[in-house]
Each structure stands twice: as structure tokens, then as C-alpha cells.
Design an enzyme around this catalytic site. Structure first.
Site, PDB file in Angstrom:
ATOM      1  N   HIS A  76       0.700  -1.213   0.124  1.00 52.25           N
ATOM      2  CA  HIS A  76      -0.097  -0.060  -0.187  1.00 52.25           C
ATOM      3  C   HIS A  76       0.982   1.115   0.116  1.00 52.25           C
ATOM      4  O   HIS A  76       1.809   1.439   0.800  1.00 52.25           O
ATOM      5  CB  HIS A  76      -0.870   0.002   1.276  1.00 52.25           C
ATOM      6  CG  HIS A  76      -1.492   1.288   1.430  1.00 52.25           C
ATOM      7  ND1 HIS A  76      -2.494   1.640   0.435  1.00 52.25           N
ATOM      8  CD2 HIS A  76      -1.915   2.116   2.499  1.00 52.25           C
ATOM      9  CE1 HIS A  76      -2.984   3.120   0.821  1.00 52.25           C
ATOM     10  NE2 HIS A  76      -2.937   3.199   1.952  1.00 52.25           N
ATOM     11  N   HIS A  84       1.070   5.733  -1.045  1.00 52.75           N
ATOM     12  CA  HIS A  84       0.378   6.989  -1.524  1.00 52.75           C
ATOM     13  C   HIS A  84       0.932   7.725  -2.532  1.00 52.75           C
ATOM     14  O   HIS A  84       1.242   8.772  -2.833  1.00 52.75           O
ATOM     15  CB  HIS A  84      -0.005   7.996  -0.286  1.00 52.75           C
ATOM     16  CG  HIS A  84      -0.837   7.294   0.831  1.00 52.75           C
ATOM     17  ND1 HIS A  84      -1.759   8.322   1.243  1.00 52.75           N
ATOM     18  CD2 HIS A  84      -0.926   6.398   1.390  1.00 52.75           C
ATOM     19  CE1 HIS A  84      -2.652   7.638   2.216  1.00 52.75           C
ATOM     20  NE2 HIS A  84      -2.117   6.404   2.420  1.00 52.75           N
ATOM     21  N   ASP A 140       0.622  -4.760 -21.186  1.00 55.08           N
ATOM     22  CA  ASP A 140       1.568  -5.783 -20.558  1.00 55.08           C
ATOM     23  C   ASP A 140       1.461  -6.281 -19.149  1.00 55.08           C
ATOM     24  O   ASP A 140       1.948  -7.282 -18.652  1.00 55.08           O
ATOM     25  CB  ASP A 140       3.054  -5.199 -20.572  1.00 55.08           C
ATOM     26  CG  ASP A 140       3.607  -5.123 -22.056  1.00 55.08           C
ATOM     27  OD1 ASP A 140       3.110  -6.057 -23.056  1.00 55.08           O
ATOM     28  OD2 ASP A 140       4.331  -4.301 -22.330  1.00 55.08           O
ATOM     29  N   HIS A 176      -8.656   7.632  -1.390  1.00 56.51           N
ATOM     30  CA  HIS A 176      -7.456   7.101  -0.788  1.00 56.51           C
ATOM     31  C   HIS A 176      -6.230   6.997  -1.447  1.00 56.51           C
ATOM     32  O   HIS A 176      -5.441   7.773  -1.505  1.00 56.51           O
ATOM     33  CB  HIS A 176      -7.879   5.784  -0.207  1.00 56.51           C
ATOM     34  CG  HIS A 176      -7.070   5.433   1.124  1.00 56.51           C
ATOM     35  ND1 HIS A 176      -7.436   4.454   2.181  1.00 56.51           N
ATOM     36  CD2 HIS A 176      -5.717   5.517   1.362  1.00 56.51           C
ATOM     37  CE1 HIS A 176      -6.428   4.426   2.907  1.00 56.51           C
ATOM     38  NE2 HIS A 176      -5.409   4.882   2.565  1.00 56.51           N
ATOM     39  N   TYR A 194       7.550 -13.625 -23.715  1.00 55.37           N
ATOM     40  CA  TYR A 194       8.317 -12.551 -23.033  1.00 55.37           C
ATOM     41  C   TYR A 194       9.261 -13.071 -21.905  1.00 55.37           C
ATOM     42  O   TYR A 194       8.640 -13.888 -21.125  1.00 55.37           O
ATOM     43  CB  TYR A 194       7.520 -11.281 -22.581  1.00 55.37           C
ATOM     44  CG  TYR A 194       8.087 -10.191 -21.860  1.00 55.37           C
ATOM     45  CD1 TYR A 194       8.606  -9.101 -22.741  1.00 55.37           C
ATOM     46  CD2 TYR A 194       8.543 -10.241 -20.534  1.00 55.37           C
ATOM     47  CE1 TYR A 194       9.154  -8.193 -22.178  1.00 55.37           C
ATOM     48  CE2 TYR A 194       9.070  -9.245 -20.082  1.00 55.37           C
ATOM     49  CZ  TYR A 194       9.485  -8.066 -20.760  1.00 55.37           C
ATOM     50  OH  TYR A 194      10.350  -7.024 -19.998  1.00 55.37           O
TER      51      TYR A 194
END
Lengths: 234, 234, 234, 234
Positions: D96, D98, D121, D172, D231
Site C-alpha cells: 500500500h 500513496h 503488458d 484514498h 516474453y
């Protein structure tokens, strides 16, 4: 008395500041210095990258453009630098860059309005954008004409080059100057910051807006540069 | 005569420049080199991060894509690189990145207009954006078709790949090329700067605007690349 | 008990954080500290660059502005700092910068709306932008008036300086404060981030939008600063 | 078999990557790891800055949130991390942050459209923005509800968390996950890049536009993640 060796060293160090101050990538900028006691200008050689530059690569010329020392070609912008030294009193440094935001204002063909005290601390007027040069002028001696475009436009706009040490050339980019190469570089970095702030200001405001009231512009400019300045050390 | 060992070393160093020039994060870009005297191309292996890359990881192929040295899979974009080496005369390096601003122009599906001399110093025309590929083409040999899309579009637009060494693929991102991998990398970094400046120019101007007049474009392009060029050293 | 020597050292280190946190170029910002047990404030000298600053350059004054130690002129913004120490209870640090995005909001004359929890974690209200000062005020003792403009505006808006430790001055830039110089610096860096995020938010949304619902603002502000806060360590 | 000591070390190193990848300032982000063979999660302690973090500061919990090792409070977002480990099959890391641009999209309340192959991708669908939570939910166990908001929204949108390992929470910011903490961090950095590119794309295009055609999205997603992916290395 200052020496040619010192001139080269000062120009070397000033040019190496260009990438450090993030004012240009590769070879997109140049700094020169003028030592009036020697009557000589030192300038970056053309197309040499900053990290490979050595003191002996610096090209030394007189104000008429005659090369006095150095085996490399001087910056292609040299005639513009020399023109400014001949026309602006008491300047010892000139900087040309293609710094991102200042160049974007030049490409948009707009002067940078005085939107805040950061600007007023450094110039009491909008940073002028001299109009794009006519085909006639460009077909002549292009880099000399660029210098003329700057000095004539400032004169026409009644702008004192001692108080506003920055200019944009429409479609090209910024030139700055100052008492020393270091001061001219400082001005180039400040201009880039002012250009970024002004762009963001319009984006946040939602378009162009009025500049700062003149009383506030003068307060900030004078506290730093006026006869009773109290910013900085005596 | 150059050796395969030198080829690998040059490709290694060029790829390590990608993150240093901030042209891609993680593995979002690749550089190849072509040594015509050897008839060989060296290219980054697929999906290996730049900091872990070693000279022996570089994959060496001929122009038809047959692997000559190396145990790793080459970049998935290899067929596009090979196509460009086969079709553009005298190029020795190709770069593909997903650099932020150039990719944003590609995603917007727009060519980058010639808004200033920074652009004209490097290309006399807008940086072309080849249109998004049709489903037919993508279902075929996708990476070969990407190369075809580039060469066919430049041909249709009458753009000489020697004068404009940069292209965008709509919805994807940029490819650049040059005489050496180092020149192709230089072009990739210049393109990213031009893309950022052009975006800011429109934002400051308030929309799309006319490009630089052709006489000024030619002046700048020719002083750097024309028969009487005077930029850089002889 | 803390000493003047510690005061100088703390102010020195805090000022050196300004360029590290990218909050100002050259000399465009200053930090002060107030030690209530000594009744003394330490502040950066005016116009001295961060990299040349030494502990003994720090100017020490009482809350009325009488210089107690130091031979250099204090920051020209000193009267604003002193005003805030006299009016905001229990603060030990004040920071003034011209950080790019926060200054752009100030130049646009707009408060920064509470667009997300990053903001609500630090202030339960929009970051206020105190209006541009009248000519009358600016002609008086400008830097004292700047302080008054801040404290009067916060009072008029019923904003508690303990809960919102940031303010913008229209046309100028941000001031922040906190229990320590380090906390005030933290607030200055957070403010710059909030200012950038809010600008991008409006750009992505397509204009100004409603702020976060009050119940979510309070949830975030209280989990960090309320009586039952559970963010951080006890 | 992996040990708790390794868990702490891996979580420590992953958290120190957050500021290196410029995904958060100060303490605005956290990484956790889950070792299924131990049934244990390691997570950053709340409010501790990355540079001061030590392996023994990492808090170790079971999937129900019972602390097994560590004397510090875990990240306040811990219940959200645990919820994701309980609901998404085979994930070993959650991040998480910001980060600036991803948070700006969350604050604008918009999903990030698939504007290019850089996006395709990594995800075959727009990065979903789960709507702002109701007052009811926020008044309950806020961080558990945040996890529920994510899993319920992905389910309602029929998005497979194995194929799209990124989500925004309106107002958020972003959460990302992956097989390892390192992969979840990679996803967090890719998301920030996609968010910036998409914002620039709309700015250059002049507004919102259609996403990439589905055949091109699938081509890119499948060449990297499909049964015949080519890839990367085998």
C-alpha cells in the site's frame, strides 16, 4: 589582476553546473564569462559534453569574436553572447540553455507574468518573450541577429537589463546574464523555477490571471535590490 | 576489425544507460547494435533487469534472426530491430523504450509538432506517429509487422530516416535509431525531452498551435546537419 | 536543559534538510526553532546558501526580535516567524519555503481542498490560503503584517493551528509550523505533496470537485491525532 | 523451509524499496509478506520511517491478526493486508502506498483506462477504482472494510486478481499484490508509471479517449502472461 587561466577555469566550472542544476541535457546549453580587465570572453566549445570538458577546451575570444586561445570551435551561440557583452553594461556572464519549462514558454510565445513574490524577488516585470525572428533576419548572421532581437526588444519594452536579467526568444529558449557567470547561472535556474510555477499557477487557477499588484511587486523587488534593501548580508 | 566481444560489451553498456537516462523502469526498454562488418546484431535478453545484465547475457543474431551466440531468449522486440537494420541504410543502433512523455504522445495517437529549435536541431519534421496496427497485422508476426508499420509509414509520409531518427507507434511507444547505439540512445533521450516540452507548450499556449516557420526549422537543422554545418567540432 | 549551542545545531541541520527534501532552491526557504525554556529563537541568516551554512552563522534572538547571538543578519522573514511563536501555543518550529506546487496554489489564490486521505491524515480542513495583503499593510512593517495576516485569517476561519499546521499566503507561498523544527519541516514536505496531488486530481477529474465526505476526513484525522489514535507507536 | 527470520528480512528490504522507488515519502506506505508454509505475515510497524527500520521491528502475525513476534504496533493498514491474503489465492506480498499519480486517480475517483501496451503488458483491464466507502462501513472496522471493499468490487466487476494485481480505493490510494513482496512492489511502481502516462495521454489528446482495441490488449497481455508467452526467460 585576473588571468586567462582563471577565466578558463571559471567558465569550465560554470558549464559543469548546467547539468547539475538540471538546466540542459547533453550539450543543450552554454555559459560564457567576460573579464573586462582583459577584454576577453571565455566560452564553451560547440558540441562537447559537460563531463568531458577540460579547462583547455574553453575558447577565448575578444569582444569582436577573434579567437585568442583554444583550438576548438566556440559555441555556435557565441555571437549572441558577444553582442550581449557589448550592449549590456557591467555584465560578466551570459547563459543560454534549453531548460524544459522556460523553453516551453518560449515555444508558446508568451512572456512569463509576475504571478508571485518568487518572481518579484528577481524581476519587477514579466520575463519578456522577444518575438520570433523574421525570415530576413534569420537569413543574415543568425546568431548576431538573435542578440539584436534581444537588445532591441528590451529597449522597445523599456526594460532595464540590470533589473530583469532574463529573456525568452520565441520558438527557441532562454538567455540570462549577470555580473558573473555564477549569477547568470543562478538566474537561469531561477527562471526555470519561475516558468514551472507560472505554468502550474495557470493550471490550478484555470487559465491566465492578473499578475501581482504593483505595490507588492515593488515591495519584494526593493527589499532585495532597492537602495534600502535588507535581504541578504551587507 | 571489431569483434563479437566488443559488440556484446557495447550493447551491455548501452542498455545500462537506459535507466541512467531515465528512459525506462525495470525492463521497459532495449538497445541493440549492428556491426555490418560482422553481419551481426547484439541485443538485450528479454525480461532481464539492467542492473543484473552481463556481457555474456547479450544475445547475438544475424539479420535474419538466427541466434549465433547466447543462451538466453532475445528481447521480444528483436524482429522489429532486425527489420529496421534491414531497411534503414547505414544504421548501427536501435532503441525501444516506454519513456513517459514519448509514450503518452503515442498513446494519444499524435505526432509531435515542431514547436521549437530544440526539435528542429534534431528533426526537420514532426516526430511521426505511425497509426495503430490493424487486427490482421497483429495476428500475424506481431513484432515483424511493427517494423513494417514503421518503414511503410515513413515511406508514405516521405520521411527520410536519416533526417528523422525517431518514430512513435500509436498505442505503444517510441523507437529511435542512429549510426551507433550511443547515437540511438541520444535520440531516445532527446525525443523524451521534445515530448515533454511539446506537451508543456500546448498547456501554456492553451491548445495546439502552429509549428515553427519552415525557414527557422531549416536554419537550425542545417546549421547542425547541413553541408555547411557549423555546430559541433569538425 | 537545552543550550544555545544545541539550538544553533538543530536550526543548522533543519535548514540543510530544505534542499534535501527539495523544498527550495538556492536560499528560497528558512527554518527556525524556538526553545521556550531559553526564551530564544534560532533562525537562518539571510541570503546564505544551505551548503555554506555553519552552526555559528545561525542568528539567535528573543521573541521581540532582539539579537542575542550571531553577527549575520537574520532571515528577512524573521518577524513573521517571531509573530507565529508569540501567537500559536506550544510550537517549537516554523518553516517558510517557496516549494513549487504549494507556491503555485498560493499564486493561484486558492486553498487546497481535502481531496483524499493523505490530506485528512494531516489536516481535517482545506489548507487555507490567506488573501493577498492590502497596500496599507504592505507599506507598514511587511513581515510582521504577514504574520498578522496568517493569525487573523486562521482565527476568522475558525481554524485551530494545532490541527492545521500549514497555511498559504496568496501571491507568496507557504508557512508551516509544529512542535519541533523537524515536525514543521515534515509539514512543509507533506504540504508540497498534497499540493501536487490536488493539482493532478483536478487535472484527471476535469476541474474542481467536491472534497472527501466529512465522515472519512474525521476517520483518518482521528485515527492519527484523536484521543483513540492507533497510528504510529505509543 | 523458510524461517521467521527470513520473513522479517524480506519484509525489511521490501519496505526500504518504497522510498528508493519513489513510491512514498516519510511513512506513507507499507509492504507485507505472507509465508504460507509458516502461516505467518510480516509487516512494517506503524509510523516508523524507512531509514530507521530494522529487521526486528517487523511485526509478525497470523492471518487472523494475532501478533506472534515483535513489540511494535503493526501498520494501521494491517487488517486490509490480512484480508487480501485470506481472499486472493496464492499471493505472497501486498503493498500500500500513496504514490503521487496513482493517488491522484484515486482522489479523482476514476479507473485508469488501458491507453497503451505498457498497461496491457501488466493488466488486460482498466485499473479498477473501488468507490468511496459509505459512512456505515467506515464506522465499522475501517481497515477490514477497506479489504472487503476491494474484494467485493473486483468480484462485482468480474476482475480476476491474478490478472489485475492493482486496485485504487476512491479518495484514498492504491493497493497492489503479487506472488512475492518484490512482485507486489514491482506492481506498485508500474501502477505509478501507468497513472502518470494515462494522465499525460489525456492532457495531450485533449480529454478522455477510447482505450486500446481489445485485440491489441490481448496480444500484449498474452505474449507476457498467456500459455504461449514468449516474453522473458523460460
Amino acid at each position: 589582476m585576473k588571468t586567462v587561466k582563471e577565466l578558463k577555469q571559471e567558465v569550465l566550472e560554470a558549464n559543469k553546473q548546467i547539468p547539475e542544476l538540471k538546466l540542459a541535457i547533453f550539450t543543450f546549453g552554454n555559459v560564457s564569462a567576460y573579464y573586462p580587465e582583459l577584454g576577453l570572453v571565455g566560452i564553451k566549445p560547440s558540441g562537447v559534453s559537460y563531463d568531458k570538458l577540460k579547462a583547455d577546451d574553453i575558447v577565448v575570444l575578444d569582444l569582436e569574436g577573434n579567437i585568442k586561445e583554444g583550438t576548438l570551435r566556440p559555441s555556435s551561440d557565441t555571437p549572441t553572447h558577444l553582442h550581449l557583452y557589448r550592449h549590456f553594461p557591467d555584465i560578466g556572464g551570459v547563459v543560454h540553455t534549453h531548460s524544459t519549462h522556460a523553453t516551453a514558454w518560449a515555444q508558446a510565445g508568451r512572456s512569463i507574468p509576475v504571478y508571485g513574490t518568487t518572481h518579484a524577488d528577481h524581476s519587477p516585470v514579466a520575463i519578456p518573450c522577444a518575438p520570433i525572428m523574421s525570415e530576413d533576419r534569420i537569413m543574415k548572421d543568425y546568431e548576431v541577429e538573435t542578440g539584436l532581437q534581444i537588445t532591441e526588444y528590451l529597449k522597445a519594452q523599456n526594460i532595464n537589463p540590470e533589473y530583469c536579467q532574463m529573456v525568452l526568444i520565441e520558438g527557441h529558449g532562454p538567455f540570462t546574464w549577470g555580473a558573473t557567470p555564477s549569477k547568470a547561472l543562478y538566474n537561469a535556474a531561477v527562471l526555470e523555477e519561475l516558468a514551472q510555477m507560472a505554468k502550474l499557477t495557470e493550471s490550478i487557477y484555470g487559465g491566465q490571471k492578473n499578475g501581482l499588484p504593483e505595490y507588492l511587486v515593488q515591495k519584494h523587488f526593493q527589499r532585495k535590490h532597492g537602495p534600502n534593501a535588507y535581504y541578504g548580508q551587507k
